[in-house]
Scaffold this active site. Structure first.
Site, short mmCIF file in Angstrom:
data_model
loop_
_atom_site.label_atom_id
_atom_site.label_comp_id
_atom_site.label_asym_id
_atom_site.label_seq_id
_atom_site.Cartn_x
_atom_site.Cartn_y
_atom_site.Cartn_z
N CYS A 156 8.62 -1.98 -5.48
CA CYS A 156 9.15 -2.57 -4.24
C CYS A 156 9.84 -3.91 -4.41
O CYS A 156 11.05 -4.02 -4.18
CB CYS A 156 8.01 -2.71 -3.23
SG CYS A 156 7.32 -1.12 -2.77
N1 LIG Z 1 4.53 2.71 -4.64
C1 LIG Z 1 4.42 1.91 -3.61
O1 LIG Z 1 3.52 1.08 -3.58
C2 LIG Z 1 5.39 2.00 -2.43
C3 LIG Z 1 5.04 1.31 -1.25
C4 LIG Z 1 5.88 1.41 -0.16
C5 LIG Z 1 7.07 2.14 -0.25
N2 LIG Z 1 7.41 2.78 -1.40
C6 LIG Z 1 8.64 3.54 -1.41
O2 LIG Z 1 8.33 4.93 -1.33
C7 LIG Z 1 9.28 5.69 -2.10
C8 LIG Z 1 8.55 6.51 -3.15
O3 LIG Z 1 7.87 5.62 -4.03
P1 LIG Z 1 6.70 6.11 -4.99
O4 LIG Z 1 6.05 4.86 -5.48
O5 LIG Z 1 5.86 7.13 -4.31
O6 LIG Z 1 7.54 6.80 -6.16
P2 LIG Z 1 6.98 7.76 -7.31
O7 LIG Z 1 7.96 7.69 -8.40
O8 LIG Z 1 5.54 7.45 -7.58
O9 LIG Z 1 7.03 9.20 -6.64
C9 LIG Z 1 8.20 9.83 -6.25
C10 LIG Z 1 8.08 11.28 -6.61
O10 LIG Z 1 9.24 11.95 -6.08
C11 LIG Z 1 9.56 12.97 -6.99
N3 LIG Z 1 10.92 13.44 -6.71
C12 LIG Z 1 12.10 12.87 -7.01
N4 LIG Z 1 13.12 13.60 -6.53
C13 LIG Z 1 12.58 14.66 -5.91
C14 LIG Z 1 13.11 15.77 -5.21
N5 LIG Z 1 14.41 15.94 -5.04
N6 LIG Z 1 12.26 16.68 -4.71
C15 LIG Z 1 10.93 16.55 -4.87
N7 LIG Z 1 10.36 15.51 -5.50
C16 LIG Z 1 11.17 14.57 -6.02
C17 LIG Z 1 9.35 12.35 -8.35
O11 LIG Z 1 9.24 13.31 -9.36
C18 LIG Z 1 8.08 11.56 -8.11
O12 LIG Z 1 6.93 12.32 -8.44
C19 LIG Z 1 10.26 4.66 -2.67
O13 LIG Z 1 11.34 4.54 -1.80
C20 LIG Z 1 9.45 3.40 -2.66
O14 LIG Z 1 10.27 2.25 -2.59
C21 LIG Z 1 6.57 2.73 -2.50
#
Ligand SMILES: NC(=O)c1ccc[n+]([C@@H]2O[C@H](COP(=O)([O-])OP(=O)(O)OC[C@H]3O[C@@H](n4cnc5c(N)ncnc54)[C@H](O)[C@@H]3O)[C@@H](O)[C@H]2O)c1
Length: 426
Positions: free
Chosen positions: A268
């Protein structure tokens, strides 16, 4: 939770089974949804199907209960999306060459579109700049489905606020901001999240909800940069910044505590504010100066840490080149194994580039997912402490023997003041 299909549980698709998507999927199974966790990562999916959780906030027990319920399917197979009632997109939104990369959202929307049915709901949760839901996601959904948003299906945005490893605030008791494209969509999206969390906070439209998330993260980013810069100046002025921070924290109003560190990391803070400054520049033609300044300060912290290690070794007539440096913590925050954008990894890379031999202690980090080569992961033993010429506390995970570090013969730099002021602090 009410059901709309002759008593069958509503079918919920979560696109992306990462840090954000998996906890939502688990909670949804718990309250009775039929959940498809779609991911493109086959290793992740087969792990999940075998009951292996890659997210600290989701225990193996929780995952096993979800699998045993028969209402959770982790899959790479998009045919499992058929007939979904609600879809939530939680795919990554990284920067590519310093610019927002929205291809994951585009692909996720294009994947959902052929399965959209009248009355279905699609909610974006990925962090992104204001306008993404309406201007990028909706056209892809409409084109791929032949349906009209608002009139025939419902679209919403709800930012994720998950704080991995937080023992107090989890998914359920953290208020959830929700918005819909139109009043009916807002009502539907709000009703959906009300089944998952204790409190929903409605805002008028997706842009306001998208900006809310960026405001929250930019606020943290800027304030961390403020104390980081202050720490550098205070040291040069011979003032203990940590003592001033503790004293300021006693003010019961108008002040919020932030502490210095080796930089910012995770998915983030190093990324999200740049989505906002990119949009401001693209749309309004000028810079978002606070974000750019904060980026500048925070991105330089790993260099500053290395410079301090060099100075510390120099005072002992030692060169960094050839020295043994033991790093405590590689993850970007305590008690998680997440090394994405971790400043500790950057510190390790810089030390290696200067010719140091680097070892690191981080019981949370999976050696197979270590994002830096040339660093040996070790346990915090008296032998490793004795091996080191310098020890740097970068991430203060709980449960480590900090006493041993505090009493090391080596030069010690404590970037988190975990050693209670016994050794040099950032
Ligand atoms: N991790 C955090 O603490 C957090 C907190 C708030 C917001 N976010 C936001 O949430 C979003 C996701 O973050 P995250 O940390 O969960 O990421 P992550 O990388 O842990 O997980 C994302 C998942 O999406 C999958 N993916 C990618 N393209 C895909 C598709 N076309 N179809 C299906 N699956 C697909 C990836 O393989 C991965 O497993 C981002 O925008 C991030 O900024 C994250």
């Amino acid at each position: 939770m009410s059901s709309d299909l002759l008593g069958a549980a509503p079918k919920l698709v979560i696109v992306g089974q990462g840090y954000v998507g998996l906890p939502i999927a688990m909670r949804a199974v718990e309250v009775g949804y039929d959940v498809v966790g779609l991911d493109v990562d086959e290793v992740r999916v087969s792990g999940l199907s075998a009951g292996v959780s890659h997210v600290e906030d989701v225990s193996v027990e929780q995952l096993k209960v979800a699998l045993a319920s028969g209402r959770y399917l982790a899959t790479v197979d998009t045919s499992a999306l058929t007939g979904f009632d609600i879809a939530v997109i939680t795919v990554p939104t990284p920067l590519k060459d310093t610019l927002p990369d929205l291809t994951f959202i585009e692909i996720a929307a294009a994947t959902l579109a052929p399965h959209l049915r009248p009355g279905a709901i699609v909610v974006l949760e990925s962090t992104t700049y204001p306008g993404t839901t309406e201007e990028l996601m909706v056209p892809i959904l409409e084109q791929g489905s032949g349906l009209k948003a608002d009139a025939e299906f419902h679209v919403g945005y709800s930012p994720e606020r998950i704080d991995p490893g937080n023992p107090v605030y989890g998914f359920v008791n953290t208020p959830k901001v929700v918005a819909g494209l139109g009043a009916l969509a807002r009502e539907k999206v709000s009703a959906f999240y009300s089944t998952l969390v204790d409190q929903v906070v409605e805002v008028s439209g997706p842009k306001e909800a998208e900006l809310t998330k960026l405001l929250e993260n930019t606020f943290r980013h800027v304030n961390i940069a403020l104390v980081n810069e202050l720490a550098i100046f205070a040291r040069d002025l011979g003032i203990d910044v940590w003592e001033s921070i503790d004293a300021a924290t006693t003010k019961p109003f108008g002040y919020m505590r932030f502490t210095p560190g080796p930089g910012v990391g995770g998915h983030c803070l190093p990324v999200d504010p740049s989505y906002l400054s990119w949009e401001v520049r693209k749309t309004l033609g000028h810079s978002f100066r606070f974000v750019e300044l904060a980026n500048d300060v925070n991105e330089h912290m790993p260099d500053y840490v290395v410079q301090r290690v060099m100075t510390g070794l120099n005072a002992r007539r030692q060169a960094l080149n050839g020295s043994h440096v033991l790093l405590i913590g590689l993850a970007y925050k305590p008690n998680t194994g997440d090394t994405r954008e971790s400043p500790a990894v950057r510190v390790a890379e810089l030390l290696l580039a200067h010719g140091a031999e680097v070892r690191a202690v981080d019981p949370y980090v999976d050696p197979d997912r270590l994002r830096v080569s040339g660093v040996l992961l070790v346990d915090l033993t008296p032998e490793e402490v004795a091996w080191a010429d310098a020890v740097v506390v970068l991430t203060d995970h709980d449960g480590l023997d900090y006493d041993a570090v505090a009493h090391a013969e080596a030069y010690v730099l404590d970037c988190r003041r975990r050693l209670k002021g016994l050794r040099e602090c950032l």
